[in-house]
Design an enzyme around this catalytic site. Structure first.
Site, mmCIF file in Angstrom:
data_model
loop_
_atom_site.group_PDB
_atom_site.id
_atom_site.type_symbol
_atom_site.label_atom_id
_atom_site.label_comp_id
_atom_site.label_asym_id
_atom_site.label_seq_id
_atom_site.Cartn_x
_atom_site.Cartn_y
_atom_site.Cartn_z
ATOM 1 N N HIS E 41 -6.107 -9.788 1.161
ATOM 2 C CA HIS E 41 -5.529 -8.925 2.022
ATOM 3 C C HIS E 41 -5.557 -7.671 0.946
ATOM 4 O O HIS E 41 -5.984 -7.553 -0.164
ATOM 5 C CB HIS E 41 -4.093 -9.447 2.319
ATOM 6 N N GLU E 128 3.852 -1.402 -4.205
ATOM 7 C CA GLU E 128 2.920 -2.261 -3.466
ATOM 8 C C GLU E 128 3.204 -2.118 -2.208
ATOM 9 O O GLU E 128 2.223 -2.108 -1.254
ATOM 10 C CB GLU E 128 3.087 -3.717 -3.763
#
Lengths: 140, 140, 140, 140, 140, 140
Positions: E41, E128
């Protein structure tokens, strides 16, 4: 005695140029690039003023942020908003209009005024763009 | 034939002033307030360019956004970034430097160039501050 | 005659509760979940008011955004900021305090006032959280 | 032994009022202004919880942020979200509902729970609006 | 000698997976959940690099942020942007691709390079997602 | 009958690559640049789903956003979050993994499901980065 850090954001829009008057145009251009444009450019500056202190047991406030906002506006924003930093700002006279120098000058404008409110100035953060910002904690 | 709308964001920092040269200083001041400061002020402008078209079955792209970005930079950003909108921008010559007029002028710079990329210019959005923005869809 | 769309952002902080007085507590709870809390909860609402019109050739403005801001504050923000939407807001009396209904009510407060400024109200966008917002264009 | 600081953001929407029960209405109004509204107002609070520790060589994590999130939700968010801070929050009973006091109370809810996860609570930052926030590092 | 902290933001988009090669699939799944997906991902990472130093009296700059940007791009971004962190990044070889480890590795890439610019690396912050970020100050 | 537009934001993190299997590597590289990296890259996608309808007089809601969120999660997010868009997403099988195509595919997943909730799907906006986004209104 629990110490908290309280931050107020204010904003101003100003013009400036990066220019060292001791240098000729070529050296200014070489050093500052497009930031040296003689016709000025400008920014939406974001200013974060952080003060520290203990919450007052009567109010729950370290300091009334309306008072911090008033002081920051009177001492800083009113001198900078919709102004030319190089030409019009008393506390930047003779100082290169970098974000670093402006951040330090804002600290100096605020330190005593925040003390009068019963708190301690801890940090000034000044954001010039979404990619660049400067912080000053009064370190010398 | 599915029509999608694709948006690219670009940014520029510029100086300007609100000033109608047909008026005297008092009328400019009364009309434009602090925005009429003769020593200029400035902004971090955010520009959103929206184009429409069908995704190309070979690429999945309506148009290559790198190409949109290149065109917007060549035709718009390079003329505005770190510039004085009133003094230095060819496509704003003789035009009041309001966000409205600048948004329309940017549309006019881009419309044909986007068509050359095989897409249709749909919208130009120009944000002057976090509180103010203008959009133009080419409506006349 | 070029038509532009100009948007002004304003903010207010308010308390509310989702509650249909024709229903008992169980049905309110089943329908509205935690939003039905009798002790209220609240939000930082962000309001975006978009008006349309042509830029005035004398000013470059479609409408003076300071005037839009004044009207939005007088007609909307002053009635909502630091208030209880269910109990204290005249234009929400008897209306379920959903973001949808509040957005429509804000439109109704503003439509004539914006017309008085010489522009046309185009859209009201009201953001309740970073994940939820409602828009109304006056469609009936 | 490299020490990193890991931050998790969580959010809650709550109602509150600034009110000192030892004072009469006039003094509360004079001190807290519109924040003293008896009918409450509210906010979208943003909470940033920062923990420190070394990354575990087996996982690369200082602490599993899913665990931090679970603990913050169980100990803090579930007690505050869609609640009235003055009336309904056990750990705010008898405490003035300022952001300063709420930030300290959240620290006290979390300190031992974060230690159980094998990390050290470093900072709690609580944002009340886009212009105001408070930080607490456990300093006494 | 006034010490300021100057921050530059850069961004990169990368793929990764959380996976400990010493463990079997079941243990990786149990530990890392959906982050262990073998097909990868990815994220839009935001990197904030903070350096400290005194403003140079000739330039007003602590360090030229264009130089900081160049160094961060050459040493970090070019190795990470549109890459697979587990497979392709030299300075992450053999290291679990957590945000913690990546933040420390970025520090190590930058520390000497920032020193060569005449400033001191103070902090690396790596975001993130909008909910999770890690900071490293070089503490050992 | 007043028509409002209600938007729900959801997020997912995924890996992808731009690759046309009918082309060789050189042509893919020439067309898609670094986005064609065989080892994948990824993004934090932001998805905004806008539905239109009238507020229900009983609830004040056009549609319960918790229901919209549930449908978007079941039909879209659960298939995309922490997945590889090229390899693992049923509704993207055989489709180039561009933001344009993904936006259209998400529309197709949602259109009937939103209708079952009693509202009409109006727009899908998918943001790939802070600089690039795609919108689809179901236009064919």
């Amino acid at each position: 005695m629990k110490i908290v850090y309280v931050t107020r954001r204010e904003r101003f829009n100003a013009a400036h140029q990066m220019w060292n008057p001791k240098w000729d145009e070529a050296k200014n251009k070489a050093t500052f690039g497009k930031c040296s444009n003689k016709n000025w450019h400008g920014h939406n500056y974001e200013l974060f003023v952080t003060v520290k202190g203990e919450p007052n047991p009567e109010t729950g406030y370290c300091v009334d942020l309306k008072e911090v906002s008033r002081v920051v506006n009177e001492s800083v924003i009113n001198h900078l908003d919709h102004k030319n930093i190089n030409l019009e700002v008393p506390f930047m006279k003779g100082i290169l209009a970098s974000t670093e120098n402006l951040t330090i000058a804002i600290w100096e404008q605020l330190e005593a005024k925040i003390a009068e409110l019963g708190a301690t100035l801890h940090k000034v953060r000044l954001c010039e763009t979404e990619n660049n910002f400067v912080e000053y904690f009064g370190e010398e």
